[in-house]
Motif scaffolding. Sequence first.
Motif, PDB file in Angstrom:
ATOM      1  N   SER A  12     -46.729 104.192 -21.839  1.00  0.00           N
ATOM      2  CA  SER A  12     -47.021 105.288 -20.792  1.00  0.00           C
ATOM      3  C   SER A  12     -47.364 106.559 -21.923  1.00  0.00           C
ATOM      4  O   SER A  12     -47.799 107.703 -21.261  1.00  0.00           O
ATOM      5  CB  SER A  12     -45.606 105.861 -20.475  1.00  0.00           C
ATOM      6  N   ASP A  64     -48.080  95.609 -10.340  1.00  0.00           N
ATOM      7  CA  ASP A  64     -47.450  97.011 -10.500  1.00  0.00           C
ATOM      8  C   ASP A  64     -47.444  97.922  -9.353  1.00  0.00           C
ATOM      9  O   ASP A  64     -46.556  98.263  -9.132  1.00  0.00           O
ATOM     10  CB  ASP A  64     -48.145  97.937 -11.834  1.00  0.00           C
ATOM     11  N   ALA A  65     -48.447  97.656  -8.578  1.00  0.00           N
ATOM     12  CA  ALA A  65     -48.501  98.305  -7.200  1.00  0.00           C
ATOM     13  C   ALA A  65     -47.628  97.974  -6.437  1.00  0.00           C
ATOM     14  O   ALA A  65     -46.778  98.531  -5.573  1.00  0.00           O
ATOM     15  CB  ALA A  65     -49.810  98.114  -6.552  1.00  0.00           C
ATOM     16  N   ARG A  68     -44.296  99.165  -7.624  1.00  0.00           N
ATOM     17  CA  ARG A  68     -44.154 100.838  -7.214  1.00  0.00           C
ATOM     18  C   ARG A  68     -43.874 100.937  -5.835  1.00  0.00           C
ATOM     19  O   ARG A  68     -43.144 101.778  -5.411  1.00  0.00           O
ATOM     20  CB  ARG A  68     -45.776 101.374  -7.676  1.00  0.00           C
ATOM     21  N   LYS A  85     -39.129 107.633  -2.901  1.00  0.00           N
ATOM     22  CA  LYS A  85     -39.983 108.487  -3.086  1.00  0.00           C
ATOM     23  C   LYS A  85     -39.696 109.956  -2.785  1.00  0.00           C
ATOM     24  O   LYS A  85     -40.297 110.844  -3.285  1.00  0.00           O
ATOM     25  CB  LYS A  85     -41.169 108.070  -1.949  1.00  0.00           C
ATOM     26  N   PRO A  90     -43.443 110.686  -8.603  1.00  0.00           N
ATOM     27  CA  PRO A  90     -44.534 109.758  -8.931  1.00  0.00           C
ATOM     28  C   PRO A  90     -44.558 109.124 -10.362  1.00  0.00           C
ATOM     29  O   PRO A  90     -44.674 108.082 -10.690  1.00  0.00           O
ATOM     30  CB  PRO A  90     -45.911 110.254  -8.561  1.00  0.00           C
ATOM     31  N   ALA A  91     -44.434 110.378 -11.263  1.00  0.00           N
ATOM     32  CA  ALA A  91     -44.497 110.040 -12.565  1.00  0.00           C
ATOM     33  C   ALA A  91     -43.185 109.182 -12.961  1.00  0.00           C
ATOM     34  O   ALA A  91     -43.125 108.082 -13.930  1.00  0.00           O
ATOM     35  CB  ALA A  91     -44.610 111.231 -13.473  1.00  0.00           C
ATOM     36  N   ASP A  94     -43.734 105.656 -11.764  1.00  0.00           N
ATOM     37  CA  ASP A  94     -44.658 104.856 -12.862  1.00  0.00           C
ATOM     38  C   ASP A  94     -43.982 104.630 -13.960  1.00  0.00           C
ATOM     39  O   ASP A  94     -44.253 103.284 -14.504  1.00  0.00           O
ATOM     40  CB  ASP A  94     -45.851 105.492 -13.079  1.00  0.00           C
ATOM     41  N   ALA A  95     -43.078 105.515 -14.803  1.00  0.00           N
ATOM     42  CA  ALA A  95     -42.353 104.907 -15.713  1.00  0.00           C
ATOM     43  C   ALA A  95     -41.364 103.922 -15.393  1.00  0.00           C
ATOM     44  O   ALA A  95     -41.275 103.128 -16.273  1.00  0.00           O
ATOM     45  CB  ALA A  95     -41.683 106.405 -16.379  1.00  0.00           C
ATOM     46  N   VAL A  97     -41.916 101.416 -13.411  1.00  0.00           N
ATOM     47  CA  VAL A  97     -42.743 100.306 -13.177  1.00  0.00           C
ATOM     48  C   VAL A  97     -43.016  99.636 -14.756  1.00  0.00           C
ATOM     49  O   VAL A  97     -42.615  98.478 -15.241  1.00  0.00           O
ATOM     50  CB  VAL A  97     -44.088 100.528 -12.611  1.00  0.00           C
ATOM     51  N   GLY A  98     -43.231 100.851 -15.663  1.00  0.00           N
ATOM     52  CA  GLY A  98     -43.524 100.282 -16.916  1.00  0.00           C
ATOM     53  C   GLY A  98     -42.141  99.625 -17.657  1.00  0.00           C
ATOM     54  O   GLY A  98     -42.326  98.697 -18.517  1.00  0.00           O
TER      55      GLY A  98
END
Length: 109
Positions: A12, A64-65, A68, A85, A90-91, A94-95, A97-98
Motif C-alpha cells: 500500500s 481484489d474487486a 472489496r 461502506k 474507501p482507503a 482498500d487497505a 483487501v491488501g
Amino acid sequence: MMKRLVLVLSLSGATGAHADAVADVWKAKCTVCHGGDGKAQTKMGQKESIGDMSRPAWQQSRTDADIRKVIADGDPRNSKMKPFKDKLTPAQIDALVGYIRTMKAPTAP
C-alpha cells in the motif's frame, strides 16, 4: 503478524501509522468472525461456515474487486456480513483487501 504488516506496508505504500490503522480496523471489525489470521476458527466463523481466507483456493477464487465489494456492500449469501461502506473509507477498505491478501498460506513446493 509483523510479516503481514510489513507486506501491507509495501503493497500500500503506507507508513507505520497507516499499517497500525489497518490492523486496528481488522481487529475491531473483522476478527469476531474471521479471526486474527483469517481462518475463521471463531465461534461465529464456524457457526456461519465462513471460508478460510488463508487457503490458496480461497485467495485464488476471489479478485481484489470481489473482496472489496463484499466489505463495502456485505455478502448476499450471508446476512451476518454487513456492509461497511458507511463505516469505513474507501482507503480503509482498500487497505483491508491488501491485509487479507497477506493471509495467504504458503503453498507446498
